[in-house]
Design an enzyme around this catalytic site. Structure first.
Site, mmCIF file in Angstrom:
data_model
loop_
_atom_site.group_PDB
_atom_site.id
_atom_site.type_symbol
_atom_site.label_atom_id
_atom_site.label_comp_id
_atom_site.label_asym_id
_atom_site.label_seq_id
_atom_site.Cartn_x
_atom_site.Cartn_y
_atom_site.Cartn_z
ATOM 1 N N ASN A 9 0.870 -1.176 0.000
ATOM 2 C CA ASN A 9 0.000 0.000 0.000
ATOM 3 C C ASN A 9 0.909 1.229 0.000
ATOM 4 O OD1 ASN A 9 -1.817 2.040 0.494
ATOM 5 N ND2 ASN A 9 -2.256 1.438 2.612
ATOM 6 N N TRP A 10 0.977 1.899 -1.141
ATOM 7 C CA TRP A 10 1.897 3.044 -1.253
ATOM 8 C C TRP A 10 1.365 4.298 -0.562
ATOM 9 C CZ3 TRP A 10 3.892 3.225 -7.060
ATOM 10 C CH2 TRP A 10 4.688 2.095 -7.299
ATOM 11 N N HIS A 107 -9.335 1.089 5.152
ATOM 12 C CA HIS A 107 -8.038 1.314 5.792
ATOM 13 C C HIS A 107 -8.209 2.291 6.958
ATOM 14 C CE1 HIS A 107 -3.918 2.497 6.518
ATOM 15 N NE2 HIS A 107 -3.570 1.348 5.959
ATOM 16 N N GLU A 178 -5.164 -5.314 10.724
ATOM 17 C CA GLU A 178 -4.101 -4.325 10.911
ATOM 18 C C GLU A 178 -4.339 -3.573 12.212
ATOM 19 O OE1 GLU A 178 -2.248 -2.939 6.985
ATOM 20 O OE2 GLU A 178 -4.017 -1.728 7.305
ATOM 21 N N GLY A 248 3.010 -1.223 4.302
ATOM 22 C CA GLY A 248 2.956 0.194 3.947
ATOM 23 C C GLY A 248 4.360 0.679 3.671
HETATM 24 C C1 PEP Z 1 -0.620 0.153 6.598
HETATM 25 O O1 PEP Z 1 -0.736 1.352 6.861
HETATM 26 O O2 PEP Z 1 -1.526 -0.451 6.035
HETATM 27 C C2 PEP Z 1 0.596 -0.548 6.984
HETATM 28 C C3 PEP Z 1 0.579 -1.850 7.104
HETATM 29 O O3 PEP Z 1 1.680 0.246 7.163
HETATM 30 P P1 PEP Z 1 3.126 -0.183 7.694
HETATM 31 O O4 PEP Z 1 3.528 -1.443 6.996
HETATM 32 O O5 PEP Z 1 3.997 0.971 7.338
HETATM 33 O O6 PEP Z 1 2.997 -0.399 9.157
#
Ligand code: PEP
Length: 265
Positions: A9-10, A107, A178, A248
């Site tokens: 996920n950019w 999200h 998440e 992310g």
């Molecule tokens: C996200 O925001 O979906 C995520 C998993 O971010 P990160 O990998 O940077 O924790």
């Protein structure tokens, strides 16, 4: 072995189409060949067209053609109607026209900053599934308390997100657990443990079992997201039995994303 899904996920990065192309091409070129694994890159909407061109026209980037079927595009959100007067929105039909197969819905950053509540998320999931898009439905608590209140919160997110969705429409649905406190952009964030993830995913499957029955509970893939990198990814898939990973920060550099892929080989 069930298929694994590795998603980048950019978010709102990078700042130019040139950088987006370089990152995408870098990933396409360096991604190891992996059996039974699907890689999905979710860039900002405005880059989808160019990146879709890279996939479909197999631009002269060396090994890309070989990975053509392995790297897919996803979007970071979608609207709940297919057309109409909705200024600024992007419909499922438009995404499909770009060759997008996957969408992220719910999200935590959209819940926090863009007023995405359970009702809106439910409408988006319904429309996306009706359009045969594959949905990464994100759920996760802000903090984990000793008394287990967070489990109630999670249950509500899941039940509301699934409201009035017929069982037969669920074959394209993925749940991404998440925990918000584990997302790297949050202060003091650290990844959850594979053991905790496993326990939470069993809890999620129980919710699915009571709502939809054994088959759905067994089949819906559950992914983990939150501070995943090349060092901890494997633990989530093996000990945590995750069906995939959503990354992310690690998705924003060719090396860190490819490190995750390589660690899973
Ligand atoms: C996200 O925001 O979906 C995520 C998993 O971010 P990160 O990998 O940077 O924790």
């Amino acid at each position: 072995m069930a298929k694994k899904f590795i998603v980048a996920n950019w978010k709102m990065n990078p700042n130019s189409v040139k950088e987006a192309e370089a990152l995408f091409i870098g990933v396409c070129k360096s991604a190891p060949k992996m059996k039974n694994t699907e890689v999905v890159v979710c860039p900002p909407f405005v880059y989808l067209d160019r990146l879709s061109g890279i996939i479909h026209n197999a631009m002269p980037i060396g090994r890309q053609a070989k990975y053509k079927n392995q790297i897919n595009l996803g979007s970071q959100d979608v609207f709940w109607e297919n057309r109409g007067s909705y200024t600024g929105e992007i419909s499922p039909l438009m995404l499909k026209d770009f060759g997008v197969k996957y969408v992220i819905v719910g999200h935590s950053e959209r819940r926090k900053y863009l007023m995405a509540n359970n009702e809106i998320i439910n409408k988006k999931i319904k429309t996306a599934l009706k359009n045969n898009l594959k949905v990464f439905f994100c759920v996760g608590e802000e903090e984990r308390d000793e008394k287990g209140k967070y489990l109630k919160f999670l249950k509500e997110e899941i039940i509301e997100g699934f409201k009035k969705i017929p069982k037969d429409n669920l074959k394209n649905l993925f749940i991404v657990y998440e925990p918000i406190w584990a997302i790297s952009s949050n202060k003091g964030a650290a990844a959850d443990t594979p053991r905790n993830f496993l326990e939470t995913s069993i809890y999620i499957r129980k919710i699915l079992f009571f709502r939809f029955g054994r088959k759905v509970a067994h089949k819906v893939p559950i992914l983990y997201g939150g501070s995943v990198d090349g060092k901890n990814a494997r633990g989530f898939l093996e000990e945590g039995r995750a069906d995939g990973i959503l990354a992310g920060r690690a998705g924003l550099k060719v090396k860190s994303f490819v490190d995750i892929l390589k660690s899973l080989k």
